[in-house]
Design a protein around this motif. Sequence first.
Motif, PDB file in Angstrom:
ATOM      1  N   ALA A   1      -2.286  -1.101   6.180  1.00 49.99           N
ATOM      2  CA  ALA A   1      -3.685  -1.541   6.145  1.00 49.99           C
ATOM      3  C   ALA A   1      -4.621  -0.378   6.457  1.00 49.99           C
ATOM      4  O   ALA A   1      -5.672  -0.217   5.818  1.00 49.99           O
ATOM      5  N   LEU A   2      -4.248   0.453   7.429  1.00 46.54           N
ATOM      6  CA  LEU A   2      -5.073   1.606   7.785  1.00 46.54           C
ATOM      7  C   LEU A   2      -5.048   2.681   6.700  1.00 46.54           C
ATOM      8  O   LEU A   2      -6.091   3.203   6.299  1.00 46.54           O
ATOM      9  N   VAL A   3      -3.851   3.002   6.226  1.00 47.05           N
ATOM     10  CA  VAL A   3      -3.699   4.068   5.238  1.00 47.05           C
ATOM     11  C   VAL A   3      -4.387   3.713   3.921  1.00 47.05           C
ATOM     12  O   VAL A   3      -5.200   4.490   3.393  1.00 47.05           O
TER      13      VAL A   3
ATOM     14  N   GLY B   1       2.799  -4.256   0.721  1.00 49.18           N
ATOM     15  CA  GLY B   1       2.074  -5.236  -0.088  1.00 49.18           C
ATOM     16  C   GLY B   1       1.248  -6.179   0.759  1.00 49.18           C
ATOM     17  O   GLY B   1       0.090  -6.478   0.435  1.00 49.18           O
ATOM     18  N   MET B   2       1.823  -6.641   1.869  1.00 46.21           N
ATOM     19  CA  MET B   2       1.094  -7.548   2.751  1.00 46.21           C
ATOM     20  C   MET B   2      -0.105  -6.851   3.381  1.00 46.21           C
ATOM     21  O   MET B   2      -1.189  -7.427   3.511  1.00 46.21           O
ATOM     22  N   GLY B   3       0.078  -5.593   3.779  1.00 48.04           N
ATOM     23  CA  GLY B   3      -1.025  -4.847   4.380  1.00 48.04           C
ATOM     24  C   GLY B   3      -2.191  -4.708   3.416  1.00 48.04           C
ATOM     25  O   GLY B   3      -3.354  -4.836   3.803  1.00 48.04           O
TER      26      GLY B   3
ATOM     27  N   GLY C   1      -9.330  -2.500   7.170  1.00 47.18           N
ATOM     28  CA  GLY C   1      -8.017  -1.954   7.528  1.00 47.18           C
ATOM     29  C   GLY C   1      -7.792  -1.951   9.034  1.00 47.18           C
ATOM     30  O   GLY C   1      -6.717  -2.312   9.517  1.00 47.18           O
ATOM     31  N   ILE C   2      -8.810  -1.530   9.794  1.00 43.04           N
ATOM     32  CA  ILE C   2      -8.713  -1.541  11.261  1.00 43.04           C
ATOM     33  C   ILE C   2      -8.510  -2.964  11.760  1.00 43.04           C
ATOM     34  O   ILE C   2      -7.672  -3.227  12.638  1.00 43.04           O
ATOM     35  N   HIS C   3      -9.279  -3.885  11.197  1.00 43.17           N
ATOM     36  CA  HIS C   3      -9.168  -5.285  11.609  1.00 43.17           C
ATOM     37  C   HIS C   3      -7.769  -5.821  11.354  1.00 43.17           C
ATOM     38  O   HIS C   3      -7.166  -6.481  12.213  1.00 43.17           O
TER      39      HIS C   3
END
Length: 384
Positions: free
Chosen positions: A260-262, A307-309, A136-138
């Motif tokens: 992505a993070l969440v 969705g993309m994340g 997620g970070i990346h």
Amino acid sequence: MSRKKAFLFIVLLGLVSLFADVTYEGARSIIGPFMKTLGASAAVLGFAVGLGELTGYAFRLISGILSDKTRKYWLFTILGYTINLFAVPALALAGNWQAALVLIIAERFGKALRTPARDVLLSFASEEVGMGKGFGIHEALDQIGAILGPLALTFALAFGKSYRFCFFILLIPALVAMVLLLTARITFPAPQEMKKKKDNPVDRNLGKTYWFYLTIVSMVAFAFADFPIIAYHMKSFEVAKDFFVPATYSLAMAVDAVAALVFGHLFDKKGFVALAYAVLLSSFFPVLSFSNSFPLIFAGVILWGIGMGAQESIMRAVVAKIVPAEKRGFAYGMFFTVYGVFWFSGSWIMGTLYDINRFYLILFSFVIQFAAALLLLRMKRYEW
């Protein structure tokens, strides 16, 4: 290896991706009009971009197998980034569309060469901090670059600079990315040492768990309408002024980074349920994004970004969870290759459906994504 060092390694790779995305996402934002200035037709442009994407996905299977066989993950990562990044500023020297075509394909080939190996390296460190959090970070850092690159070139063009000048200045973030990559290589020569001693993936081989998961991922890729189709719809129905289209895309990239993070954090806590929720939410985007109302389209794009994340972070993290370390290069290569084939074929089908009746596209996209979310919920029994 300590959690702190693993986190530092993830951030370093994330910063590499950030500056790499400034480089090649910036280039992708202007490659269309640049090719036109070189005399390329729309058919040639479509062929160039399509062949580049096909190369970028199909070769990942081969590079993944080779990286597993040799265990030279750093070699594939560095060589891939070198080709991927320096093909972009070289476009400033392209004298005709044929030369530009070669460089476009080279850029995608470089990405195919380094992606499976890079993700294996990332998975080693992510085992220490949490797979969802690490990936997620990346992805979040990656998407910051995807926003900054096109915006930087927007300002350059607004001040009267040429397309060639834009490609040339993209050498700067490319060099920064390479310096960061080499710093990571020198500082962490053996990232596999970061992985926890116990390696207990759900399935020791690429058995039914992996292939069932890959089937679900294929469904999502097959039915996930790409943003250019949404942008085409916005232009066709003139729901907003032209400059709102790239602005809307920038919003989607920002949502992608946050999502992505969440959802990466939720994945570490809830497992497959988190991914199922993300896919379930995004399944409603076609209902909104292909409406005649800009506020509804705007809301739909937010769901599209979620969705993309999820696809760019959690979906990759799952592979590392269910596949043993020694097979991850092949697993990632297969993952990206199949994903790319279904994304390409699904985009083609949905474009055709839109030309017939956009309701067919909406139904196609929603039903398949919704079904994929339900199948992900079935994978709860594979929790770790």
